[in-house]
Design an enzyme around this catalytic site. Structure first.
Site, short mmCIF file in Angstrom:
data_model
loop_
_atom_site.label_atom_id
_atom_site.label_comp_id
_atom_site.label_asym_id
_atom_site.label_seq_id
_atom_site.Cartn_x
_atom_site.Cartn_y
_atom_site.Cartn_z
CG MET A 163 37.52 -21.09 23.62
SD MET A 163 38.16 -20.91 21.94
CE MET A 163 39.27 -19.54 22.17
NE ARG A 296 44.82 -18.57 17.04
CZ ARG A 296 45.42 -19.72 16.82
NH1 ARG A 296 45.57 -20.16 15.56
NH2 ARG A 296 45.89 -20.46 17.81
CE1 TYR A 439 42.71 -11.85 24.27
CE2 TYR A 439 41.81 -12.49 26.38
CZ TYR A 439 41.83 -11.63 25.32
OH TYR A 439 40.97 -10.56 25.29
CD GLU A 440 41.10 -17.12 21.30
OE1 GLU A 440 41.46 -18.10 20.61
OE2 GLU A 440 40.05 -17.10 21.95
N GLY A 441 46.56 -17.79 21.46
CA GLY A 441 47.84 -18.08 20.81
C GLY A 441 48.73 -16.85 20.86
#
Length: 597
Positions: A163, A296, A439-441
């Site tokens: 992604m 997440r 990562y992933e927010g």
């Protein structure tokens, strides 16, 4: 480097005893063929391949790392062969839609496979789980033609997925992206732009990489409302499914990182690449967030997995390493010193690891249950599951990874100087798990999402549903002998969370624009401690009813660890609550000039 052993007994206890998964699956038409026998077979086979094949590659892969030369990315020795065995074993298709070759296994089962995979080798796990996540977004939002053309080879792990969100100037604020997609006469789009930090953006494990790319059409609205999602393969795919020519997708470089060295973190260049719209124009974030909710949780599981491995290794080391005498007198009377596990501080660290890992595993399965309900249930159960997914996803990502790093650092501390030396593997765990908080927010963003969007935006509506569920459990369990020891602290922390929510909402409603942001991180941790207490209460309820098939030693260990959590870890939530109650003044009042070095 110590060996990893999958904690099958605890996994099966959580899945079957605590959450009684088989009864839940019986209520879902898509899960009718999934039973305990099949679930245990999957877990046992997963343990074998991860222990014997994937884990031994972790340290040498970390030392060798990924290489880049003239646009070609090469993974460490043994990785392509091991990935092919994962693919051939069907491990990439566990969650897939059956009409395209997937196995439609429930997430609460699949995430236990992911835990084993990440405990064995986080870098290797990323290649497989990101492919599954990309396939989920395609299955949920793409056209039938795209699903038919791409999903079978992604489920089989013949092709990988990645992604592509982040750009050098646009991380959290995706509305600032500059990547463009120009409509073409044949219905495709010409996609151009540069993305950074793309995990698995290019590698030699599969013959094609399918990129999900966020980009904007020329006439798109400003900000996040103008983002669309596109499927962009590294190599074009012909109508018969064979690979065609290169598609203007190249890896400009790879990052040299603190950890996960065997995972390719790429700068990806899209130069007029042929792409295909997924979902609706200007609604790309909806498609991406379908993937992100699962990813997440998957990143949260990385934290849990590293902590599990650290606990296994440090507990074995603490039983073998001899230093000094026990405070109560010699234990190893025939030796010059006692094993360090006799020392209270080492016990503190080991029990902290154990308490967080076992509660974290239960919490991960609990969130997986909500994902399954939101996907496979119907009516009120489906709606409730979806609401819980929205509420719990940021907690799962942030709290599991925060406690994951803590567990890895505690393991390193138990090893002492050996924990700082590469050959023991502990410093690699600390390096590898650190990225999971970013990562992933980032975890700060997860906390802000929880406090702002999932709590304040709806007045705590979904939180009220969760609190009602916990209180209903407490009421139903009140007659179980000896449960008061765990129900009283559960009630206390639930009340505290409820009161704290009202305090923060009141601060925000009184005009403090910084109240939400100032409270968010500590609030998320209070909620995490509350949820872990709920998990411990559920686990204790199972063993205290006498219905569990576990051994007496297992039951006693659960109760002992739960008591440690109640007495030594749960009280930390009180201090965090006081921090939140104090508001934003001391945080925001100082002038910027005080931060000048």
């Amino acid at each position: 480097m110590p060996e990893y052993k999958a904690p099958l007994r605890d996994m099966q206890f959580v899945l079957h005893d605590v959450f009684q998964a088989e009864k839940l699956w019986e209520t879902m038409p898509a899960m009718v063929e999934v039973n305990r026998e099949l679930a245990d077979a999957i877990l046992e086979e997963s343990a074998k391949i991860n222990e014997s094949l994937i884990a031994p590659l972790s340290q040498p892969g970390h030392e060798e790392g990924v290489t880049w030369a003239d646009g070609v990315v090469t993974t460490p020795k043994g990785y392509p062969e091991a990935f092919k065995q994962l693919a051939d074993g069907g491990w990439g298709s566990l969650s897939g839609a059956p009409e395209y070759g997937g196995q439609t296994m429930p997430k609460m089962l699949v995430l236990l496979f992911e835990e084993m995979l990440y405990s064995s080798n986080i870098a290797m796990g990323l290649y497989l789980t990101l492919t599954s996540g990309a396939a989920l977004a395609i299955a949920s939002h793409a056209s039938e033609d795209l699903k038919t053309k791409y999903l079978p080879n992604m489920y089989s792990a013949k092709w990988a997925g990645a992604m592509c969100l982040t750009e050098s100037h646009a991380g959290t604020d995706l509305g600032m992206i500059r990547s463009k997609a120009i409509p073409q006469a044949d219905g495709s789009y010409s996609v151009s732009g540069t993305k950074i930090f793309i995990t698995g953006g290019d590698h030699d494990l599969t013959e094609n990489v399918i990129h999900l790319v966020l980009a904007k059409l020329p006439d798109a609205p400003a900000g996040s409302k103008g983002i669309s999602l596109f499927l962009v393969p590294k190599f074009k795919v012909n109508d018969d499914g064979s690979l065609g020519e290169a598609n203007g997708v190249t890896c400009g470089s790879i990052e040299h990182k603190m950890g996960i060295n065997a995972s390719a973190t790429c700068v990806m260049n899209f130069d007029g690449a042929e792409g295909y719209l997924i979902g609706e124009v200007n609604r790309g974030l909806q498609g991406m967030f379908t993937m992100m909710n699962y990813e997440r949780l998957s990143v949260g599981i990385q934290g849990l997995s590293a902590a599990e491995a650290a606990y296994q290794w440090s507990s074995a080391y603490a039983r073998e390493r001899t230093q000094s005498r026990a405070p109560s007198g010699p234990v190893n009377k025939d030796g010059a010193a006692d094993p360090i596990i006799v020392h209270p501080d080492v016990r503190r660290m080991l029990l902290t690891q154990k308490a967080y890992v076992e509660a974290g595993r239960a919490f991960a399965v609990y969130v997986g249950k909500q994902l399954d309900l939101s996907k496979f249930a119907s009516g009120e159960a489906q709606q409730r599951g979806a609401a819980m997914v929205e509420l719990l996803t940021p907690v799962a990502k942030a709290f599991l990874t925060d406690k994951g790093l803590e567990g890895a650092v505690l393991g390193q501390q138990i090893f002492g100087g050996h924990g700082y030396v590469r050959e023991w593997g502990m410093e690699q765990l600390v390096r590898d798990v650190r990225i999971s908080q970013i990562y992933e927010g980032t975890n700060g963003i997860q906390a802000l999402d929880l406090m702002g969007r999932k709590i304040a935006a709806n007045g705590g509506e979904n939180l009220a549903v969760l609190i009602a569920e916990i209180r209903e459990f407490s009421s139903a369990s009140a007659n179980v002998p000896a449960m008061a020891e765990f129900l009283v602290p559960l009630a206390d922390v639930v009340n505290r969370l409820e009161d704290l929510t009202e305090i923060v909402l009141s601060q925000a409603q009184s005009g403090d624009a910084n109240a939400i942001g100032a409270a968010s991180v500590e609030y998320l941790h209070v909620m995490g401690f509350c949820l872990y207490m709920y998990m411990w209460a559920m686990m204790c309820e199972r063993v205290l009813t006498g219905e569990s098939t576990q051994s007496e030693d297992f039951i006693q260990a659960k109760l002992d660890t739960a008591r440690f959590y109640v007495q030594r870890l749960l009280p930390l939530s009180k201090g965090l609550s006081e921090v939140v109650s104090n508001g934003s003044a001391s945080l925001m009042a100082p002038k910027e000039e005080i931060f000048i070095g």
